[in-house]
Enzyme design. Structure first.
Site, mmCIF file in Angstrom:
data_model
loop_
_atom_site.group_PDB
_atom_site.id
_atom_site.type_symbol
_atom_site.label_atom_id
_atom_site.label_comp_id
_atom_site.label_asym_id
_atom_site.label_seq_id
_atom_site.Cartn_x
_atom_site.Cartn_y
_atom_site.Cartn_z
ATOM 1 N N SER A 46 0.858 -1.194 0.000
ATOM 2 C CA SER A 46 0.000 0.000 0.000
ATOM 3 C C SER A 46 0.885 1.231 0.000
ATOM 4 O O SER A 46 2.057 1.177 0.416
ATOM 5 C CB SER A 46 -0.897 0.006 1.242
ATOM 6 O OG SER A 46 -1.517 1.253 1.427
ATOM 7 N N TYR A 62 -1.819 -0.431 10.619
ATOM 8 C CA TYR A 62 -1.849 -0.795 9.201
ATOM 9 C C TYR A 62 -0.525 -0.434 8.530
ATOM 10 O O TYR A 62 0.081 -1.243 7.820
ATOM 11 C CB TYR A 62 -3.007 -0.061 8.532
ATOM 12 C CG TYR A 62 -3.142 -0.271 7.053
ATOM 13 C CD1 TYR A 62 -3.858 -1.350 6.545
ATOM 14 C CD2 TYR A 62 -2.591 0.632 6.152
ATOM 15 C CE1 TYR A 62 -4.005 -1.531 5.176
ATOM 16 C CE2 TYR A 62 -2.727 0.465 4.787
ATOM 17 C CZ TYR A 62 -3.433 -0.612 4.300
ATOM 18 O OH TYR A 62 -3.563 -0.786 2.939
#
Length: 345
Positions: A175, A188
Site C-alpha cells: 500500500s 496498518y
C-alpha cells in the site's frame, strides 16, 4: 471441478521474454500455459481485491487456489470464479495466513490437487482506523499477523518450490501506507512497511533463480473497505473522513482495473509497481523530502478527529452511529462495490 486444456494467452497477458519491455530480466523465464492449465494461488481471495485478482487470473487461463478465513464467503467466491469459466479448476480452503502450518498445508494441497504453483499473490489485509491515543497492542498484533507474517508465511511455503523448478512469480499487495505513514492508520502502516521490505528484499535474493518477487503499491481503492474496516477513538467521526476517502473517484481507484494491472505486473516479473498517481507522487516526495512529508502528515493529523476510547466497532456500526446523509451520498460508489461483494477479505 474438472480440468481442461488451457486457453491461449494473448500477447498482452503473456509474461514477456527477457529483453522485451517489462521482461523479468536475466535468469528469468516467462511463465506460459502448457498442456494443462497453469496454476495460480491467491491468499485472501474470498472477496474484495483478492477475488478480483483471482477472477482476472481465471480469465487469463489459470486454475486457481484461493484461501480466506471465512468459510461462507470463500464458498461464494469459489462459485463466482467457476462462473467466470466453467472449465476452471478452483481449490478453496479455509486458511488463516497468520498460521504458518495452515499456509503450508494450503500450498501443499494446491500443489497436489492442481499442479505446480506458478503464480502466488498475497492480498489478505485488515484496516483499523483510529488515533494513536486509543490504539492498543492488540491492533498492532492483528495487523502484523495478517499483513506481514501472512506474506512471509506464504513466501516460505511456496517460493523455495518455485526456485527448485527454476520458474515462478510471487507478488505482495502492499500500500502507499507502506511507503508513507498516514495518520490514524498506524498499525496498518507498520505492517505494510514490513511487507514492502519483504517484497523488495526477496526480489534481490531471488536474482538469477528464474523466480521474481513483485511489490504492488496501490493507493486507495473502491472496494467497499469502509464497511469492513474497524474504527476506534470516536468511531463515528473516524468513519466520517475515512469512508468518503475510500469511495470518491478523485481519491480512490477502480478496484477491477487495479486488479488487472496487478496481475499483469506479477506475470511480467516487474519488481515494483505503483497503481495510482497518489502512490507514485507520495513515494517520490517522501523519498526526496522525508522530513517535509512527515510534517505534512502532522498537519493532516491535527485536523483529523481525535479520541481516546479504545472500543472497536465495525464500519456498519460506525455508519449507523454517525447517521449522516451527506457521508452516505459521498460513499455511494464504495457502497456499490460492497453490495457487489467486493469488500476486502
Amino acid at each position: 471441478m474438472s480440468s481442461t486444456q488451457p486457453t491461449e494467452h494473448s500477447e498482452q497477458d503473456r509474461p514477456p521474454h527477457p529483453g522485451r519491455p517489462g521482461a523479468a530480466g536475466p535468469g528469468s523465464r516467462p511463465i506460459r500455459p502448457r498442456r494443462r492449465r497453469p496454476v495460480a494461488l491467491v491468499a485472501g481471495a474470498s472477496r474484495g481485491l483478492g477475488l478480483l485478482i483471482a477472477k482476472d487470473l481465471v480469465r487469463r487461463g489459470f486454475d486457481v487456489a484461493v484461501c480466506a478465513r471465512n468459510e461462507k464467503t470463500l464458498e461464494q467466491a469459489a462459485k463466482r470464479l467457476q462462473a467466470v469459466d466453467q472449465r476452471v479448476r478452483v481449490l478453496a480452503q479455509v486458511c488463516d495466513v497468520a498460521d504458518p502450518d495452515a499456509v503450508t498445508a494450503f500450498v501443499d494441497r494446491a500443489w497436489t490437487e492442481l499442479g505446480p504453483v506458478q503464480v502466488a499473490i498475497h492480498v489478505a489485509g485488515i484496516i483499523q482506523v483510529g488515533p494513536w491515543q486509543a490504539t492498543r497492542r492488540e491492533s498492532f498484533e492483528k495487523a502484523v499477523d495478517v499483513m506481514l507474517w501472512g506474506p512471509v508465511n506464504l513466501a516460505l511455503a511456496v517460493v523455495p518450490r518455485m526456485v527448485e523448478r527454476g520458474r515462478g512469480r510471487f507478488g505482495v499487495v502492499a500500500s502507499v501506507g507502506g511507503k508513507v505513514a498516514p495518520p490514524r492508520l498506524l498499525p496498518y502502516s507498520v505492517a505494510k512497511f514490513g511487507s514492502v521490505a519483504l517484497a523488495e528484499g526477496l526480489a534481490a535474493e531471488l536474482a538469477g533463480t528464474g523466480v521474481t518477487s513483485t511489490l504492488l503499491v496501490p493507493g486507495l481503492m473502491r472496494t467497499g473497505s469502509h464497511t469492513q474496516a474497524t474504527f476506534f477513538g470516536d468511531p463515528a467521526r473516524q468513519y466520517a473522513w475515512f469512508a468518503p476517502s475510500a469511495s470518491l473517484p478523485l481519491l480512490s481507484m477502480n478496484a477491477e482495473r487495479a486488479a488487472s494491472k496487478m496481475v499483469t505486473a506479477v506475470l511480467r516479473g516487474r519488481r515494483v509497481v505503483h497503481l495510482s498517481a497518489l502512490s507514485k507522487v507520495a513515494t517520490r516526495v517522501h523519498g526526496l523530502a522525508p522530513s517535509t512529508t512527515v510534517r505534512v502528515m502532522e498537519l493532516v493529523s491535527r485536523v483529523l478527529p481525535k479520541g481516546e476510547d479504545p472500543e472497536v466497532v465495525d464500519g456498519r456500526t460506525a455508519r449507523q452511529a454517525l447517521g449522516s446523509p451527506l457521508v452516505d451520498r459521498l460513499t455511494a460508489l464504495g457502497d456499490r462495490a460492497a453490495r457487489s461483494g467486493t469488500e476486502p477479505s
